[in-house]
Design a protein around this motif. Sequence first.
Motif, PDB file in Angstrom:
ATOM      1  N   TRP A   1      -2.131  -8.593   8.847  1.00  0.00           N
ATOM      2  CA  TRP A   1      -1.496  -9.566   7.961  1.00  0.00           C
ATOM      3  C   TRP A   1      -1.948  -9.449   6.503  1.00  0.00           C
ATOM      4  CZ3 TRP A   1      -4.772 -12.931   5.482  1.00  0.00           C
ATOM      5  CH2 TRP A   1      -6.034 -13.142   6.055  1.00  0.00           C
ATOM      6  N   HIS A   2      -3.022  -8.738   6.241  1.00  0.00           N
ATOM      7  CA  HIS A   2      -3.539  -8.624   4.875  1.00  0.00           C
ATOM      8  C   HIS A   2      -3.047  -7.315   4.256  1.00  0.00           C
ATOM      9  CE1 HIS A   2      -6.115  -8.554   1.411  1.00  0.00           C
ATOM     10  NE2 HIS A   2      -6.719  -9.683   1.777  1.00  0.00           N
ATOM     11  N   PRO A   3      -2.277  -7.380   3.160  1.00  0.00           N
ATOM     12  CA  PRO A   3      -1.659  -6.175   2.616  1.00  0.00           C
ATOM     13  C   PRO A   3      -2.612  -5.202   1.919  1.00  0.00           C
ATOM     14  CG  PRO A   3      -1.226  -8.035   1.172  1.00  0.00           C
ATOM     15  CD  PRO A   3      -1.908  -8.586   2.402  1.00  0.00           C
ATOM     16  N   GLN A   4      -3.804  -5.632   1.524  1.00  0.00           N
ATOM     17  CA  GLN A   4      -4.715  -4.768   0.770  1.00  0.00           C
ATOM     18  C   GLN A   4      -5.877  -4.228   1.601  1.00  0.00           C
ATOM     19  OE1 GLN A   4      -4.106  -3.695  -2.288  1.00  0.00           O
ATOM     20  NE2 GLN A   4      -2.239  -4.888  -2.308  1.00  0.00           N
ATOM     21  N   VAL A   5      -5.960  -4.632   2.849  1.00  0.00           N
ATOM     22  CA  VAL A   5      -7.083  -4.220   3.694  1.00  0.00           C
ATOM     23  C   VAL A   5      -6.655  -3.003   4.515  1.00  0.00           C
ATOM     24  CG1 VAL A   5      -8.535  -4.917   5.639  1.00  0.00           C
ATOM     25  CG2 VAL A   5      -8.061  -6.525   3.793  1.00  0.00           C
ATOM     26  N   PRO A   6      -7.469  -1.942   4.485  1.00  0.00           N
ATOM     27  CA  PRO A   6      -7.115  -0.778   5.286  1.00  0.00           C
ATOM     28  C   PRO A   6      -7.279  -1.081   6.777  1.00  0.00           C
ATOM     29  CG  PRO A   6      -9.262  -0.445   4.276  1.00  0.00           C
ATOM     30  CD  PRO A   6      -8.704  -1.735   3.728  1.00  0.00           C
TER      31      PRO A   6
ATOM     32  N   ASP B   1     -10.948 -12.568  -5.505  1.00  0.00           N
ATOM     33  CA  ASP B   1      -9.608 -12.298  -6.027  1.00  0.00           C
ATOM     34  C   ASP B   1      -8.902 -11.157  -5.284  1.00  0.00           C
ATOM     35  OD1 ASP B   1     -10.120 -14.306  -7.888  1.00  0.00           O
ATOM     36  OD2 ASP B   1     -10.763 -12.896  -9.431  1.00  0.00           O
ATOM     37  N   ALA B   2      -9.565 -10.018  -5.143  1.00  0.00           N
ATOM     38  CA  ALA B   2      -8.919  -8.832  -4.566  1.00  0.00           C
ATOM     39  C   ALA B   2      -8.749  -8.911  -3.056  1.00  0.00           C
ATOM     40  CB  ALA B   2      -9.709  -7.574  -4.935  1.00  0.00           C
ATOM     41  N   VAL B   3      -9.599  -9.661  -2.366  1.00  0.00           N
ATOM     42  CA  VAL B   3      -9.473  -9.758  -0.906  1.00  0.00           C
ATOM     43  C   VAL B   3      -8.959 -11.140  -0.494  1.00  0.00           C
ATOM     44  CG1 VAL B   3     -10.651  -9.591   1.324  1.00  0.00           C
ATOM     45  CG2 VAL B   3     -11.256  -8.010  -0.524  1.00  0.00           C
ATOM     46  N   TYR B   4      -9.736 -12.177  -0.772  1.00  0.00           N
ATOM     47  CA  TYR B   4      -9.370 -13.505  -0.290  1.00  0.00           C
ATOM     48  C   TYR B   4      -8.044 -13.991  -0.872  1.00  0.00           C
ATOM     49  CZ  TYR B   4     -14.314 -14.041   1.185  1.00  0.00           C
ATOM     50  OH  TYR B   4     -15.549 -13.915   1.754  1.00  0.00           O
ATOM     51  N   ALA B   5      -7.930 -14.013  -2.183  1.00  0.00           N
ATOM     52  CA  ALA B   5      -6.718 -14.549  -2.815  1.00  0.00           C
ATOM     53  C   ALA B   5      -5.485 -13.722  -2.463  1.00  0.00           C
ATOM     54  CB  ALA B   5      -6.890 -14.628  -4.327  1.00  0.00           C
ATOM     55  N   VAL B   6      -5.623 -12.419  -2.411  1.00  0.00           N
ATOM     56  CA  VAL B   6      -4.475 -11.565  -2.043  1.00  0.00           C
ATOM     57  C   VAL B   6      -4.042 -11.857  -0.605  1.00  0.00           C
ATOM     58  CG1 VAL B   6      -3.745  -9.179  -1.633  1.00  0.00           C
ATOM     59  CG2 VAL B   6      -4.960  -9.767  -3.733  1.00  0.00           C
TER      60      VAL B   6
ATOM     61  N   LEU C   1      -4.569 -14.640   1.138  1.00  0.00           N
ATOM     62  CA  LEU C   1      -3.989 -15.978   1.197  1.00  0.00           C
ATOM     63  C   LEU C   1      -2.584 -15.997   0.598  1.00  0.00           C
ATOM     64  CD1 LEU C   1      -7.161 -18.056   0.299  1.00  0.00           C
ATOM     65  CD2 LEU C   1      -6.111 -17.782   2.565  1.00  0.00           C
ATOM     66  N   GLY C   2      -2.375 -15.225  -0.455  1.00  0.00           N
ATOM     67  CA  GLY C   2      -1.033 -15.129  -1.036  1.00  0.00           C
ATOM     68  C   GLY C   2      -0.046 -14.513  -0.049  1.00  0.00           C
ATOM     69  N   ALA C   3      -0.504 -13.504   0.673  1.00  0.00           N
ATOM     70  CA  ALA C   3       0.363 -12.877   1.683  1.00  0.00           C
ATOM     71  C   ALA C   3       0.704 -13.873   2.787  1.00  0.00           C
ATOM     72  CB  ALA C   3      -0.307 -11.639   2.268  1.00  0.00           C
ATOM     73  N   LEU C   4      -0.259 -14.698   3.163  1.00  0.00           N
ATOM     74  CA  LEU C   4       0.011 -15.723   4.170  1.00  0.00           C
ATOM     75  C   LEU C   4       1.003 -16.754   3.645  1.00  0.00           C
ATOM     76  CD1 LEU C   4      -3.553 -16.330   5.627  1.00  0.00           C
ATOM     77  CD2 LEU C   4      -1.614 -15.240   6.794  1.00  0.00           C
ATOM     78  N   ALA C   5       0.857 -17.147   2.389  1.00  0.00           N
ATOM     79  CA  ALA C   5       1.787 -18.115   1.803  1.00  0.00           C
ATOM     80  C   ALA C   5       3.212 -17.583   1.825  1.00  0.00           C
ATOM     81  CB  ALA C   5       1.353 -18.456   0.377  1.00  0.00           C
ATOM     82  N   THR C   6       3.370 -16.312   1.513  1.00  0.00           N
ATOM     83  CA  THR C   6       4.697 -15.688   1.569  1.00  0.00           C
ATOM     84  C   THR C   6       5.203 -15.640   3.006  1.00  0.00           C
ATOM     85  OG1 THR C   6       4.221 -14.382  -0.395  1.00  0.00           O
ATOM     86  CG2 THR C   6       5.987 -13.584   1.056  1.00  0.00           C
ATOM     87  N   ARG C   7       4.355 -15.250   3.900  1.00  0.00           N
ATOM     88  CA  ARG C   7       4.729 -15.109   5.317  1.00  0.00           C
ATOM     89  C   ARG C   7       5.179 -16.440   5.913  1.00  0.00           C
ATOM     90  NH1 ARG C   7       1.816 -11.328   9.176  1.00  0.00           N
ATOM     91  NH2 ARG C   7       2.750 -11.775  11.177  1.00  0.00           N
ATOM     92  N   PHE C   8       4.488 -17.513   5.548  1.00  0.00           N
ATOM     93  CA  PHE C   8       4.784 -18.825   6.145  1.00  0.00           C
ATOM     94  C   PHE C   8       5.598 -19.722   5.216  1.00  0.00           C
ATOM     95  CE2 PHE C   8       1.139 -17.518   8.732  1.00  0.00           C
ATOM     96  CZ  PHE C   8       1.639 -17.779   9.998  1.00  0.00           C
ATOM     97  N   ALA C   9       6.235 -19.143   4.197  1.00  0.00           N
ATOM     98  CA  ALA C   9       7.059 -19.944   3.282  1.00  0.00           C
ATOM     99  C   ALA C   9       8.177 -20.639   4.042  1.00  0.00           C
ATOM    100  CB  ALA C   9       7.632 -19.046   2.178  1.00  0.00           C
ATOM    101  N   ALA C  10       8.407 -21.886   3.663  1.00  0.00           N
ATOM    102  CA  ALA C  10       9.441 -22.687   4.354  1.00  0.00           C
ATOM    103  C   ALA C  10      10.831 -22.159   4.049  1.00  0.00           C
ATOM    104  CB  ALA C  10       9.324 -24.148   3.940  1.00  0.00           C
TER     105      ALA C  10
END
Length: 148
Positions: free
Chosen positions: A35-40, A132-137, A139-148
């Motif tokens: 689910w995390h776009p920046q993590v290998p 910023d580079a791990v946590y915030a990215v 969480l942003g991906a999760l926000a997009t994924r679960f957008a209403a």
Amino acid sequence: MSGDLMHHLVRTAVLSADPDAVWRTIGRFGGLADWHPQVPPSVIEGDVDPEVPGATRAFIHDGTVVARERLLAKDDATRSYRYTVLDPFLPLTHYEATLTAVPHAQGTEVRWAATYEGAAEVVAQVEAAFGDAVYAVGLGALATRFAA
């Protein structure tokens, strides 16, 4: 490291989704890259259950292990797991992070927090690299994924 201070790092996101649905997405220690776009991608070292404390995930980029983390605790009832970073690339010690999904009036609050010891000069680097580079990215991906 003598003179090091304890520091805290926190990033949160509120999602319009059921906490159990969010936890099904984020709650697998062995599934961060799902689910995390920046993590290998990661592999679990040894022949162990990736969801049992003691499991170590190794992140691999271009065939090289770039980071390793060990699961310290996991509680599906409280939708949380805690892990430590092994061999950090920054001058810090005792880095422990917790990822949780808790009920919120608008759905779920995902909280990614860490404590660590290091000199005051390392805080800005940790905030940028992890916050910023791990946590915030993530969480942003999760926000997009679960957008209403």
